[in-house]
Design a protein around this motif. Structure first.
Motif, PDB file in Angstrom:
ATOM      1  N   CYS A 203      14.040 -25.135  47.226  1.00  0.00           N
ATOM      2  CA  CYS A 203      15.298 -25.093  46.470  1.00  0.00           C
ATOM      3  C   CYS A 203      16.460 -25.661  47.272  1.00  0.00           C
ATOM      4  O   CYS A 203      16.291 -26.666  47.952  1.00  0.00           O
ATOM      5  N   ASP A 204      17.644 -25.024  47.195  1.00  0.00           N
ATOM      6  CA  ASP A 204      18.843 -25.471  47.906  1.00  0.00           C
ATOM      7  C   ASP A 204      19.063 -26.969  47.678  1.00  0.00           C
ATOM      8  O   ASP A 204      19.178 -27.753  48.628  1.00  0.00           O
ATOM      9  N   ALA A 205      19.118 -27.367  46.409  1.00  0.00           N
ATOM     10  CA  ALA A 205      19.240 -28.789  46.077  1.00  0.00           C
ATOM     11  C   ALA A 205      19.945 -28.946  44.745  1.00  0.00           C
ATOM     12  O   ALA A 205      20.077 -27.989  43.962  1.00  0.00           O
ATOM     13  N   ARG A 206      20.384 -30.164  44.475  1.00  0.00           N
ATOM     14  CA  ARG A 206      21.017 -30.490  43.206  1.00  0.00           C
ATOM     15  C   ARG A 206      20.524 -31.860  42.772  1.00  0.00           C
ATOM     16  O   ARG A 206      20.372 -32.771  43.596  1.00  0.00           O
ATOM     17  N   ILE A 207      20.281 -31.997  41.472  1.00  0.00           N
ATOM     18  CA  ILE A 207      19.795 -33.268  40.958  1.00  0.00           C
ATOM     19  C   ILE A 207      20.293 -33.454  39.532  1.00  0.00           C
ATOM     20  O   ILE A 207      20.365 -32.495  38.755  1.00  0.00           O
ATOM     21  N   ASP A 208      20.671 -34.684  39.192  1.00  0.00           N
ATOM     22  CA  ASP A 208      21.137 -34.998  37.850  1.00  0.00           C
ATOM     23  C   ASP A 208      19.980 -35.549  37.026  1.00  0.00           C
ATOM     24  O   ASP A 208      19.240 -36.435  37.490  1.00  0.00           O
ATOM     25  N   VAL A 209      19.848 -35.040  35.808  1.00  0.00           N
ATOM     26  CA  VAL A 209      18.709 -35.345  34.953  1.00  0.00           C
ATOM     27  C   VAL A 209      19.185 -36.060  33.692  1.00  0.00           C
ATOM     28  O   VAL A 209      20.075 -35.571  32.984  1.00  0.00           O
ATOM     29  N   PHE A 210      18.595 -37.213  33.407  1.00  0.00           N
ATOM     30  CA  PHE A 210      18.917 -38.016  32.229  1.00  0.00           C
ATOM     31  C   PHE A 210      17.730 -37.979  31.278  1.00  0.00           C
ATOM     32  O   PHE A 210      16.611 -38.352  31.653  1.00  0.00           O
ATOM     33  N   ASP A 211      17.959 -37.521  30.044  1.00  0.00           N
ATOM     34  CA  ASP A 211      16.860 -37.381  29.082  1.00  0.00           C
ATOM     35  C   ASP A 211      16.816 -38.503  28.048  1.00  0.00           C
ATOM     36  O   ASP A 211      16.148 -38.394  27.033  1.00  0.00           O
ATOM     37  N   GLY A 212      17.542 -39.593  28.313  1.00  0.00           N
ATOM     38  CA  GLY A 212      17.601 -40.700  27.375  1.00  0.00           C
ATOM     39  C   GLY A 212      18.873 -40.706  26.555  1.00  0.00           C
ATOM     40  O   GLY A 212      19.241 -41.737  25.981  1.00  0.00           O
ATOM     41  N   ARG A 213      19.554 -39.558  26.502  1.00  0.00           N
ATOM     42  CA  ARG A 213      20.776 -39.439  25.714  1.00  0.00           C
ATOM     43  C   ARG A 213      21.881 -38.752  26.496  1.00  0.00           C
ATOM     44  O   ARG A 213      23.052 -39.065  26.346  1.00  0.00           O
ATOM     45  N   ARG A 214      21.507 -37.778  27.312  1.00  0.00           N
ATOM     46  CA  ARG A 214      22.488 -36.919  27.956  1.00  0.00           C
ATOM     47  C   ARG A 214      22.134 -36.727  29.423  1.00  0.00           C
ATOM     48  O   ARG A 214      20.982 -36.902  29.829  1.00  0.00           O
ATOM     49  N   VAL A 215      23.137 -36.326  30.193  1.00  0.00           N
ATOM     50  CA  VAL A 215      22.928 -36.007  31.598  1.00  0.00           C
ATOM     51  C   VAL A 215      23.212 -34.522  31.800  1.00  0.00           C
ATOM     52  O   VAL A 215      24.236 -34.004  31.343  1.00  0.00           O
ATOM     53  N   SER A 216      22.278 -33.848  32.462  1.00  0.00           N
ATOM     54  CA  SER A 216      22.427 -32.449  32.847  1.00  0.00           C
ATOM     55  C   SER A 216      22.266 -32.350  34.357  1.00  0.00           C
ATOM     56  O   SER A 216      21.629 -33.210  34.980  1.00  0.00           O
ATOM     57  N   ARG A 217      22.826 -31.321  34.916  1.00  0.00           N
ATOM     58  CA  ARG A 217      22.720 -31.119  36.366  1.00  0.00           C
ATOM     59  C   ARG A 217      21.964 -29.825  36.651  1.00  0.00           C
ATOM     60  O   ARG A 217      22.332 -28.758  36.162  1.00  0.00           O
TER      61      ARG A 217
END
Length: 289
Positions: A203-217
Motif C-alpha cells: 500500500c502507501d501509494a496513489r494512482i490515477d485510474v482512467f476507465d475510458g470516460r472518467r478519472v478516479s484516484r
C-alpha cells in the motif's frame, strides 16, 4: 465532441472509435438509471481493482511470476457473484485478466458480467513507480440489458485512443483522454498496487485510474495491524478527479479497506479480503484460494 476538433471514425455497426487530432480527443460517457445499480457498479469497480493480487517479482528479466485467485462477492450480506483473476509478470511486462459475474439471488434480479484484460510495463517489478505505464486495456461487459465493449490504447504518457461499441453520447463534462497524463486502466492499476510483496512494502501509494470516460484516484494508506490474527490492514479511498457529472464530483470518496495475510512471517503478503460501504450496502470480497 469536445470543441469539434475530435472526429469519430465509424466502424462496425454502432461502434465509434474516438480519434483525436494532434492535441485533442473526446471520450464517451456511460450512464445508468438506478441508484442501486450504480452502487453495484461501484462495488464491481472497486472489486476489480482491489481483488487483483499476484506474486512478487524477482526483479530479473525474463523471470516469470504468475498467480490466480477466485473471490466471492457479497453485497449487503448476500452472495452476489464471483471475480476470477489471473496475473502474469514477465520481466518488466505485466498482463492481467479478470472475469466477473453476478450469481445467486443478486444474479437472478440483476444479471451482470464482464471480462477484462490489461497489459503494461513495471520496470523493476514494482508498483506505480517512475517508468511504470499502461499499454492496453480491453473489456466487455453486460449490465442488465446494457452491453458495452471498450478498448483503451496508451502511449508513453497518456491514452491515445478510446474505442467504444455501442457509441457513447457526448457530454459537456467529458474529458480529453490525451490530457490525462500518467493514468492507468482499472485492472492495470490493481495489478501494480496489490501484487504480493513484503508486508512493510504494501500500500502507501496513489494512482490515477482512467476507465475510458472518467478519472478516479485510488489512495492507499500505509499498512497497519488488522483485526484478525496476523492480518495486515490498508485503508483506502476512491475519489473522483475528472469526467464525472458535476453533482457526482461533490460527493465524498468511497472509503474501503484491504486485508492481507501471510503464510509465514517471512512470506509475502497476499490480499485475502476487502470491504467497502457503497452507500447502498456493504460490499465484500473474500478469496477462496
Amino acid at each position: 465532441y469536445g470543441e469539434g476538433r475530435a472526429k469519430p471514425r465509424q466502424g462496425r455497426g454502432d461502434e465509434t472509435r474516438l480519434v483525436a487530432t494532434d492535441t485533442e480527443r473526446t471520450t464517451p460517457m456511460l450512464h445508468r438509471s438506478s441508484a442501486a445499480r450504480r452502487g453495484l457498479r461501484v462495488a464491481a469497480l472497486i472489486a476489480a481493482t482491489a481483488c487483483t493480487a499476484a506474486t512478487g517479482a524477482t526483479g530479473t528479466p525474463p523471470a516469470v511470476t504468475e498467480d490466480s485467485a477466485l473471490f466471492d462477492l457479497h453485497f449487503g450480506g448476500i452472495w452476489a457473484g464471483t471475480v476470477d483473476l489471473a496475473l502474469r509478470f514477465e520481466g518488466d511486462a505485466y498482463h492481467a485478466r479478470a472475469v466477473g459475474r453476478t450469481e445467486g439471488v443478486v444474479g437472478a434480479f440483476y444479471g451482470a458480467s464482464f471480462t477484462a484484460e490489461a497489459s503494461g510495463d513495471a520496470p523493476g517489478g514494482d508498483g506505480p513507480a517512475p517508468g511504470a505505464r499502461a499499454d492496453a486495456f480491453d473489456a466487455k461487459g453486460a449490465f442488465g440489458g446494457d452491453k458495452i465493449e471498450l478498448s483503451i490504447a496508451f502511449g508513453p504518457d497518456a491514452p491515445v485512443e478510446v474505442t467504444a461499441d455501442p457509441a457513447f453520447k457526448p457530454k459537456p463534462y467529458q474529458i480529453d483522454p490525451t490530457a490525462q497524463i500518467g493514468v492507468f486502466d482499472p485492472l492495470g492499476a490493481a495489478a501494480l498496487l496489490l501484487r504480493e510483496r513484503p508486508g512493510g512494502a504494501l500500500c502507501d501509494a496513489r494512482i490515477d485510474v482512467f476507465d475510458g470516460r472518467r478519472v478516479s484516484r485510488v489512495t492507499l494508506s500505509p499498512p497497519k495491524d488488522g483485526p484478525g490474527k496476523g492480518e495486515i490492514q490498508c485503508d483506502a479511498a476512491l475519489s473522483r478527479v475528472a469526467g464525472w457529472k458535476p453533482k457526482h464530483m461533490k460527493r465524498p470518496p468511497f472509503n474501503f479497506r484491504l486485508f492481507f495475510t501471510r503464510a509465514a512471517a517471512d512470506a509475502p503478503a497476499r490480499l485475502r479480503r476487502f470491504e467497502v460501504d457503497t452507500g447502498y450496502g456493504m460490499a465484500t470480497a473474500v478469496r477462496r484460494n
